[in-house]
Design a protein around this motif. Structure first.
Motif, PDB file in Angstrom:
ATOM      1  N   LYS A 132      25.771   0.780  -8.159  1.00 40.94           N
ATOM      2  CA  LYS A 132      25.366   1.436  -6.960  1.00 40.94           C
ATOM      3  C   LYS A 132      24.017   1.944  -7.290  1.00 40.94           C
ATOM      4  O   LYS A 132      23.774   3.094  -7.783  1.00 40.94           O
ATOM      5  CB  LYS A 132      26.294   2.475  -6.606  1.00 40.94           C
ATOM      6  N   ARG A 133      22.947   1.436  -6.800  1.00 37.07           N
ATOM      7  CA  ARG A 133      21.460   1.766  -6.920  1.00 37.07           C
ATOM      8  C   ARG A 133      21.168   2.059  -5.488  1.00 37.07           C
ATOM      9  O   ARG A 133      21.269   1.616  -4.415  1.00 37.07           O
ATOM     10  CB  ARG A 133      20.926   1.100  -7.659  1.00 37.07           C
ATOM     11  N   ALA A 134      19.988   2.836  -5.705  1.00 34.26           N
ATOM     12  CA  ALA A 134      19.174   3.229  -4.379  1.00 34.26           C
ATOM     13  C   ALA A 134      17.536   2.769  -4.645  1.00 34.26           C
ATOM     14  O   ALA A 134      17.194   2.475  -5.726  1.00 34.26           O
ATOM     15  CB  ALA A 134      19.391   4.609  -3.814  1.00 34.26           C
ATOM     16  N   TRP A 135      16.876   2.800  -3.748  1.00 29.15           N
ATOM     17  CA  TRP A 135      15.483   2.419  -3.746  1.00 29.15           C
ATOM     18  C   TRP A 135      14.856   3.535  -3.364  1.00 29.15           C
ATOM     19  O   TRP A 135      14.797   4.487  -2.692  1.00 29.15           O
ATOM     20  CB  TRP A 135      15.009   1.266  -2.834  1.00 29.15           C
ATOM     21  N   ARG A 136      13.683   3.835  -4.624  1.00 30.82           N
ATOM     22  CA  ARG A 136      12.712   5.043  -4.396  1.00 30.82           C
ATOM     23  C   ARG A 136      11.214   4.456  -4.439  1.00 30.82           C
ATOM     24  O   ARG A 136      10.929   3.731  -5.060  1.00 30.82           O
ATOM     25  CB  ARG A 136      12.917   6.034  -5.650  1.00 30.82           C
ATOM     26  N   ASP A 137      10.457   5.129  -3.455  1.00 29.20           N
ATOM     27  CA  ASP A 137       9.134   4.774  -3.420  1.00 29.20           C
ATOM     28  C   ASP A 137       8.304   5.599  -4.618  1.00 29.20           C
ATOM     29  O   ASP A 137       8.374   6.756  -4.639  1.00 29.20           O
ATOM     30  CB  ASP A 137       8.456   4.982  -2.109  1.00 29.20           C
ATOM     31  N   VAL A 138       7.690   4.925  -5.269  1.00 30.55           N
ATOM     32  CA  VAL A 138       6.993   5.426  -6.557  1.00 30.55           C
ATOM     33  C   VAL A 138       5.437   4.920  -6.508  1.00 30.55           C
ATOM     34  O   VAL A 138       4.829   5.252  -7.447  1.00 30.55           O
ATOM     35  CB  VAL A 138       7.586   4.935  -8.052  1.00 30.55           C
ATOM     36  N   ALA A 139       5.107   4.315  -5.397  1.00 28.29           N
ATOM     37  CA  ALA A 139       3.539   4.113  -5.329  1.00 28.29           C
ATOM     38  C   ALA A 139       2.776   5.197  -5.321  1.00 28.29           C
ATOM     39  O   ALA A 139       1.690   5.070  -6.109  1.00 28.29           O
ATOM     40  CB  ALA A 139       3.303   3.733  -3.580  1.00 28.29           C
ATOM     41  N   ALA A 140       2.936   6.393  -4.902  1.00 27.80           N
ATOM     42  CA  ALA A 140       1.948   7.484  -4.991  1.00 27.80           C
ATOM     43  C   ALA A 140       1.899   8.184  -6.542  1.00 27.80           C
ATOM     44  O   ALA A 140       0.999   8.391  -6.867  1.00 27.80           O
ATOM     45  CB  ALA A 140       2.565   8.809  -4.309  1.00 27.80           C
ATOM     46  N   LEU A 141       3.326   8.067  -7.136  1.00 29.19           N
ATOM     47  CA  LEU A 141       3.087   8.433  -8.581  1.00 29.19           C
ATOM     48  C   LEU A 141       2.586   7.334  -9.300  1.00 29.19           C
ATOM     49  O   LEU A 141       1.841   7.811 -10.498  1.00 29.19           O
ATOM     50  CB  LEU A 141       4.771   8.443  -8.996  1.00 29.19           C
ATOM     51  N   ALA A 200      -0.584   3.805  -3.838  1.00 31.14           N
ATOM     52  CA  ALA A 200      -0.368   4.312  -2.429  1.00 31.14           C
ATOM     53  C   ALA A 200      -1.768   4.070  -1.627  1.00 31.14           C
ATOM     54  O   ALA A 200      -1.571   3.650  -0.458  1.00 31.14           O
ATOM     55  CB  ALA A 200       0.164   5.606  -2.307  1.00 31.14           C
ATOM     56  N   HIS A 201      -2.793   4.596  -2.200  1.00 30.88           N
ATOM     57  CA  HIS A 201      -4.028   4.768  -1.640  1.00 30.88           C
ATOM     58  C   HIS A 201      -5.138   3.913  -2.107  1.00 30.88           C
ATOM     59  O   HIS A 201      -5.083   3.782  -3.563  1.00 30.88           O
ATOM     60  CB  HIS A 201      -4.227   6.063  -1.359  1.00 30.88           C
ATOM     61  N   THR A 248      -5.338   2.262   3.473  1.00 26.98           N
ATOM     62  CA  THR A 248      -6.383   1.036   3.777  1.00 26.98           C
ATOM     63  C   THR A 248      -5.513   0.145   4.555  1.00 26.98           C
ATOM     64  O   THR A 248      -4.195   0.289   4.885  1.00 26.98           O
ATOM     65  CB  THR A 248      -6.785   0.586   2.469  1.00 26.98           C
ATOM     66  N   ALA A 249      -6.075  -1.052   4.977  1.00 29.82           N
ATOM     67  CA  ALA A 249      -5.585  -1.922   5.976  1.00 29.82           C
ATOM     68  C   ALA A 249      -4.218  -2.747   5.282  1.00 29.82           C
ATOM     69  O   ALA A 249      -3.477  -3.260   5.954  1.00 29.82           O
ATOM     70  CB  ALA A 249      -6.473  -2.773   6.551  1.00 29.82           C
ATOM     71  N   SER A 250      -4.727  -3.239   3.819  1.00 29.22           N
ATOM     72  CA  SER A 250      -3.578  -3.805   3.220  1.00 29.22           C
ATOM     73  C   SER A 250      -3.044  -5.169   3.725  1.00 29.22           C
ATOM     74  O   SER A 250      -1.752  -5.180   4.262  1.00 29.22           O
ATOM     75  CB  SER A 250      -2.509  -2.949   2.818  1.00 29.22           C
ATOM     76  N   MET A 251      -3.822  -6.265   3.873  1.00 32.26           N
ATOM     77  CA  MET A 251      -3.184  -7.301   4.289  1.00 32.26           C
ATOM     78  C   MET A 251      -2.893  -8.280   3.427  1.00 32.26           C
ATOM     79  O   MET A 251      -1.648  -8.183   2.980  1.00 32.26           O
ATOM     80  CB  MET A 251      -4.534  -8.218   5.219  1.00 32.26           C
ATOM     81  N   GLY A 252      -3.677  -9.143   2.658  1.00 28.37           N
ATOM     82  CA  GLY A 252      -3.161 -10.138   1.737  1.00 28.37           C
ATOM     83  C   GLY A 252      -3.113  -9.665   0.441  1.00 28.37           C
ATOM     84  O   GLY A 252      -4.017  -8.652  -0.085  1.00 28.37           O
ATOM     85  N   ILE A 253      -2.350  -9.885  -0.429  1.00 28.91           N
ATOM     86  CA  ILE A 253      -2.007  -9.354  -1.734  1.00 28.91           C
ATOM     87  C   ILE A 253      -2.094 -10.538  -2.811  1.00 28.91           C
ATOM     88  O   ILE A 253      -1.425 -11.573  -2.623  1.00 28.91           O
ATOM     89  CB  ILE A 253      -0.880  -8.724  -1.890  1.00 28.91           C
ATOM     90  N   GLU A 274     -14.314  -1.909   4.841  1.00 25.66           N
ATOM     91  CA  GLU A 274     -13.555  -1.315   4.021  1.00 25.66           C
ATOM     92  C   GLU A 274     -13.494  -2.143   2.934  1.00 25.66           C
ATOM     93  O   GLU A 274     -12.841  -3.436   2.675  1.00 25.66           O
ATOM     94  CB  GLU A 274     -12.170  -0.980   4.870  1.00 25.66           C
ATOM     95  N   PRO A 275     -13.750  -1.752   1.468  1.00 26.57           N
ATOM     96  CA  PRO A 275     -13.809  -2.573   0.474  1.00 26.57           C
ATOM     97  C   PRO A 275     -12.250  -2.942   0.176  1.00 26.57           C
ATOM     98  O   PRO A 275     -11.434  -2.262   0.557  1.00 26.57           O
ATOM     99  CB  PRO A 275     -14.370  -1.605  -0.679  1.00 26.57           C
ATOM    100  N   VAL A 276     -12.117  -4.144  -0.643  1.00 28.55           N
ATOM    101  CA  VAL A 276     -10.674  -4.511  -1.182  1.00 28.55           C
ATOM    102  C   VAL A 276     -10.318  -3.482  -2.049  1.00 28.55           C
ATOM    103  O   VAL A 276     -11.023  -2.466  -2.602  1.00 28.55           O
ATOM    104  CB  VAL A 276     -10.757  -5.729  -1.973  1.00 28.55           C
ATOM    105  N   SER A 277      -9.012  -3.473  -2.303  1.00 33.34           N
ATOM    106  CA  SER A 277      -8.359  -2.497  -3.365  1.00 33.34           C
ATOM    107  C   SER A 277      -8.254  -3.507  -4.757  1.00 33.34           C
ATOM    108  O   SER A 277      -7.663  -4.400  -4.510  1.00 33.34           O
ATOM    109  CB  SER A 277      -7.150  -1.838  -2.884  1.00 33.34           C
TER     110      SER A 277
END
Length: 359
Positions: free
Chosen positions: A83-92, A96-97, A104-109, A130-133
């Protein structure tokens, strides 16, 4: 009136869980109020180096998500119900930005080890002006280094959609191809736009001049999807581009180079058959090259499921180490270069795949 992604009601990412009987059960990835977003690009990969995959989602005009599995409260680690859940860790973790500290727009990866440190980096196309990330992986955290690697100026003049990491000249450094095209005809903004190839020079990327007798590369289009493959099995990576209102384009790589290469197809047995999340390390005499089998790389596309390496002038592979999604490793030694290999989990033999090279 301009309609932007922020004009729409955001949705929560969902996961379709295989029930083992040929069906799927769809469930929300999270009940958090911050989970709803405007997802576009998605990549499934082993982002933390531990057995099991995580999910990176590029969100349009909202913070990106990096979904990681965590134990639910009150659940023991060895609980067979898992039993596991999902947690967003992008900001950590810093993805995330973009470099300006905003969403940003964040289309292709595109995912590759762009700086040769053995870790998965992330390239994301963004909006016009807007530059790429370029999220460089520092081992558990990311830093957007698009300015340091000189990608900000040339990528800001276009609206990027599909992108792929591919070593076009097999020198051992992953390059980046991008297809571009605007979403509306705005004053002062080009609607149809030309594709781009950024050559990886080690410490920076440089917009490359592409010779193309068909004239495609010099044209302008509403580019959208891009997928990577070796169409003619000659060891040089090709790609397919889709557009709005015009036929798709198959770009066959004819770069003249004496560099060597290796391509690996993986088949999981204990792991799921496609072995998504596996890592392949190719050991040469003077360095180690790393690449991964990921799910969702690109934009509205599916890549040829092989792990490809440009070896440069090296003609001797001392060993290949596969880390399967289970965390277990297998080692294959004394392999020849310039060939396709088939590696099967728990099988010690490396099988050579034979293809007729089309001219």
């Amino acid at each position: 009136m301009t309609v932007s992604p922020a004009s729409f009601v955001p949705g929560v990412d969902r996961i379709a869980v295989n029930d083992g009987q040929g069906g799927f059960n769809s469930e929300k990835i999270s009940d958090s109020p911050q989970a709803a977003s405007t997802g576009l690009g998605v990549v499934i990969a082993d982002w933390d180096g531990q057995p099991g995959n995580e999910i990176f989602v590029g969100n349009d005009v909202r913070p990106n998500h990096l979904w990681s599995r965590v134990l639910k409260q009150g659940t023991e680690a060895d609980d067979p119900s898992n039993k596991r859940a999902w947690r967003d860790v992008a900001a950590l973790t810093g993805c995330a930005h973009g470099s300006g500290g905003v969403s940003t727009a964040s289309m292709g990866i595109a995912v590759a080890d762009f700086d040769g440190n053995g870790k998965r980096d992330i390239h994301i196309t963004n909006f016009y002006q807007e530059p790429v990330s370029l999220f460089m992986n520092r081992g558990g955290s990311f830093e957007d280094r698009c300015v340091q690697y000189r990608l900000h100026r040339d990528s800001s003049s276009v609206l990027g959609f599909g992108c792929q990491a591919l070593d076009y000249n097999n020198d051992g450094r992953p390059d980046v191809a991008v297809t571009n095209g605007n979403i509306e005809k705005a004053p002062g903004e080009p609607l149809q736009q030309s594709p781009q190839l950024f050559a990886n020079l080690g410490s920076r990327f440089q917009l490359a001049d592409v010779t193309d007798d068909s004239g495609y590369w010099q044209g302008a289009y509403l580019g959208r999807g891009m997928t990577r493959l070796d169409f003619n099995h000659d060891g040089r990576q090709d790609f397919l581009i889709t557009h709005l209102d015009s036929p798709s384009a198959l770009m066959v790589n004819q770069t003249e180079t004496s560099n060597h290469w290796l391509a690996v197809q993986l088949v999981g047995t204990k792991s799921e058959r496609n072995a998504i999340g596996a890592q392949v390390d190719v050991h040469l005499e003077d360095r180690v090259l790393s690449n991964w089998l990921v799910g969702g790389d690109g934009y509205l596309s599916r890549n040829q499921p092989t792990v490809n390496f440009g070896l440069g002038a090296s003609d001797n592979v001392t060993r290949v180490v596969v880390t399967w999604p289970t965390g277990e490793q297998q080692v294959y030694s004394d392999l020849e270069v310039d060939q396709y290999l088939l590696l099967i989990e728990d099988d010690s033999e490396a099988f050579t795949q034979r293809f007729e090279v089309a001219n």
